[in-house]
Design a protein around this motif. Structure first.
Motif, short mmCIF file in Angstrom:
data_model
loop_
_atom_site.label_atom_id
_atom_site.label_comp_id
_atom_site.label_asym_id
_atom_site.label_seq_id
_atom_site.Cartn_x
_atom_site.Cartn_y
_atom_site.Cartn_z
N ARG A 45 0.72 -1.21 -0.56
CA ARG A 45 -0.22 -0.10 -0.23
C ARG A 45 1.00 1.12 0.09
O ARG A 45 0.26 2.18 -0.76
CB ARG A 45 -0.89 0.15 1.20
N ALA A 46 2.35 1.12 1.08
CA ALA A 46 3.00 2.64 0.94
C ALA A 46 4.10 2.64 -0.79
O ALA A 46 3.88 3.83 -1.23
CB ALA A 46 3.93 1.89 1.85
N GLY A 47 3.92 1.50 -1.51
CA GLY A 47 4.21 1.55 -2.43
C GLY A 47 3.38 2.00 -3.95
O GLY A 47 3.83 1.78 -4.61
N ALA A 48 2.28 1.76 -3.60
CA ALA A 48 0.84 2.32 -4.96
C ALA A 48 0.43 2.89 -4.72
O ALA A 48 1.11 4.19 -4.17
CB ALA A 48 -0.15 1.34 -3.41
N ARG A 49 0.76 3.99 -5.91
CA ARG A 49 -0.32 5.15 -6.16
C ARG A 49 -1.00 5.05 -5.71
O ARG A 49 -2.21 4.07 -5.40
CB ARG A 49 -0.86 5.34 -7.48
#
Length: 51
Positions: A45-49
Motif C-alpha cells: 500500500r505504501a508503494g502503491a499510487r
C-alpha cells in the motif's frame, strides 16, 4: 473398590497457570502469519499510487 471424585470444573487441568505447549505453538505461528500478511499489505500500500 471404585471411588468417584467429583469436581466443580469440567476440565480440572485447564485454567490457572496451566498452559498447553501445542496451543502456544499454534497461536504463535498464526500470530506470525497474520503479522507477515499485514506487513506485506502495508508495504504494498505504501508503494502503491494514491487512489
Amino acid at each position: 473398590m471404585t471411588e468417584t471424585t467429583k469436581t466443580d470444573r469440567a476440565a480440572p487441568l485447564i485454567g490457572g497457570d496451566w498452559t498447553d505447549p501445542l496451543e502456544d505453538g499454534v497461536r504463535s505461528r498464526v500470530r506470525d502469519f497474520i503479522e507477515t500478511i499485514l506487513e506485506e499489505e502495508l508495504e504494498a500500500r505504501a508503494g502503491a499510487r494514491p487512489l
